[in-house]
Design a protein around this motif. Structure first.
Motif, PDB file in Angstrom:
ATOM      1  N   CYS A  15     -67.832 -46.344 -93.199  1.00 45.60           N
ATOM      2  CA  CYS A  15     -67.742 -47.184 -91.998  1.00 45.60           C
ATOM      3  C   CYS A  15     -66.319 -47.682 -91.793  1.00 45.60           C
ATOM      4  O   CYS A  15     -65.773 -47.610 -90.672  1.00 45.60           O
ATOM      5  CB  CYS A  15     -68.688 -48.385 -92.110  1.00 45.60           C
ATOM      6  N   GLY A  25     -62.724 -52.199 -80.021  1.00 46.42           N
ATOM      7  CA  GLY A  25     -64.108 -52.477 -80.366  1.00 46.42           C
ATOM      8  C   GLY A  25     -64.619 -53.620 -79.511  1.00 46.42           C
ATOM      9  O   GLY A  25     -63.980 -54.016 -78.528  1.00 46.42           O
ATOM     10  N   GLU A  72     -68.309 -54.577 -83.263  1.00 50.01           N
ATOM     11  CA  GLU A  72     -68.820 -53.201 -83.184  1.00 50.01           C
ATOM     12  C   GLU A  72     -67.747 -52.306 -82.597  1.00 50.01           C
ATOM     13  O   GLU A  72     -67.029 -52.686 -81.679  1.00 50.01           O
ATOM     14  CB  GLU A  72     -70.079 -53.156 -82.307  1.00 50.01           C
ATOM     15  N   ASP A  74     -67.134 -47.820 -81.903  1.00 44.15           N
ATOM     16  CA  ASP A  74     -67.811 -46.532 -81.955  1.00 44.15           C
ATOM     17  C   ASP A  74     -66.928 -45.446 -81.392  1.00 44.15           C
ATOM     18  O   ASP A  74     -65.860 -45.704 -80.840  1.00 44.15           O
ATOM     19  CB  ASP A  74     -69.139 -46.583 -81.185  1.00 44.15           C
ATOM     20  N   GLU A  75     -67.404 -44.237 -81.548  1.00 41.92           N
ATOM     21  CA  GLU A  75     -66.794 -43.061 -80.941  1.00 41.92           C
ATOM     22  C   GLU A  75     -67.940 -42.132 -80.594  1.00 41.92           C
ATOM     23  O   GLU A  75     -68.739 -41.781 -81.468  1.00 41.92           O
ATOM     24  CB  GLU A  75     -65.823 -42.407 -81.924  1.00 41.92           C
ATOM     25  N   VAL A  76     -68.042 -41.773 -79.332  1.00 40.45           N
ATOM     26  CA  VAL A  76     -69.185 -40.995 -78.862  1.00 40.45           C
ATOM     27  C   VAL A  76     -68.686 -39.826 -78.025  1.00 40.45           C
ATOM     28  O   VAL A  76     -67.784 -39.982 -77.200  1.00 40.45           O
ATOM     29  CB  VAL A  76     -70.135 -41.880 -78.011  1.00 40.45           C
ATOM     30  N   TRP A  84     -70.641 -41.931 -83.665  1.00 41.51           N
ATOM     31  CA  TRP A  84     -70.948 -42.926 -84.685  1.00 41.51           C
ATOM     32  C   TRP A  84     -70.761 -44.320 -84.104  1.00 41.51           C
ATOM     33  O   TRP A  84     -70.085 -44.509 -83.092  1.00 41.51           O
ATOM     34  CB  TRP A  84     -70.075 -42.727 -85.918  1.00 41.51           C
ATOM     35  N   SER A  85     -71.361 -45.275 -84.781  1.00 37.11           N
ATOM     36  CA  SER A  85     -71.235 -46.684 -84.426  1.00 37.11           C
ATOM     37  C   SER A  85     -71.208 -47.481 -85.721  1.00 37.11           C
ATOM     38  O   SER A  85     -71.998 -47.222 -86.625  1.00 37.11           O
ATOM     39  CB  SER A  85     -72.415 -47.133 -83.559  1.00 37.11           C
ATOM     40  N   GLY A 130     -73.431 -48.811 -90.423  1.00 34.49           N
ATOM     41  CA  GLY A 130     -73.067 -47.793 -89.449  1.00 34.49           C
ATOM     42  C   GLY A 130     -74.076 -46.673 -89.438  1.00 34.49           C
ATOM     43  O   GLY A 130     -74.882 -46.520 -90.357  1.00 34.49           O
ATOM     44  N   GLU A 132     -74.642 -42.439 -87.671  1.00 34.37           N
ATOM     45  CA  GLU A 132     -73.981 -41.290 -87.081  1.00 34.37           C
ATOM     46  C   GLU A 132     -75.007 -40.274 -86.605  1.00 34.37           C
ATOM     47  O   GLU A 132     -76.051 -40.075 -87.229  1.00 34.37           O
ATOM     48  CB  GLU A 132     -73.074 -40.647 -88.137  1.00 34.37           C
TER      49      GLU A 132
END
Length: 147
Positions: A15, A25, A72, A74-76, A84-85, A130, A132
């Motif tokens: 994470c 974030g 928080e 993330d990358e989406v 992931w978050s 986290g 994924e």
């Protein structure tokens, strides 16, 4: 996090490694007894603490100093249905030690909205979680349809 939801749970070190890859974030705190979420740029300290640099006079500093907050990032990738978050939960405090302030002025994050009086806010990483989703496939082996 949530058992059997099809995502892979991430360990603490993974994470923190992922957090270090993104510049923005969201900080989650309570405002007038309701949840409030604000996007912020941030950095990580050597111990995994989340560091924010902001105006000493900001409403955010008044709202979170001494409070337990969540952070928080993330990358989406919507095209591949992957990403992931990570959530860091802990107490937020304004850094007041002069030596620590000096160190963070050299090594800490830079505010994207600089102000004449800035402070660093540290979020202690008491709980780091986290999850994924990789390559559009759930842990159940079900392939997600392409968009």
């Amino acid at each position: 996090m949530y058992a059997n939801d099809g995502f892979r749970e991430l360990g603490r070190q993974e994470c923190l490694r992922l957090l270090a890859k993104v510049p923005v974030g969201r900080i989650v705190h309570t405002r007038q007894a309701l949840p409030a979420v604000l996007p912020v740029n941030f950095g990580l300290d050597d111990d995994g603490s989340v560091l924010l640099r902001t105006s000493a006079l900001s409403e955010l500093v008044r709202a979170i100093d001494g409070s337990v907050v969540a952070f928080e990032a993330d990358e989406v990738d919507a095209a591949t249905h992957s990403g992931w978050s990570v959530v860091v939960t802990g107490k937020a405090t304004v850094v007041t030690d002069p030596a620590e302030q000096e160190r963070l002025a050299r090594t800490g994050p830079r505010s994207w909205v600089p102000s004449p009086e800035e402070v660093f806010v540290r979020i202690e990483p008491e709980l780091v979680t986290g999850r994924e989703l990789v390559g559009g496939r759930t842990l159940y082996g079900v392939v997600l349809p392409a968009s």
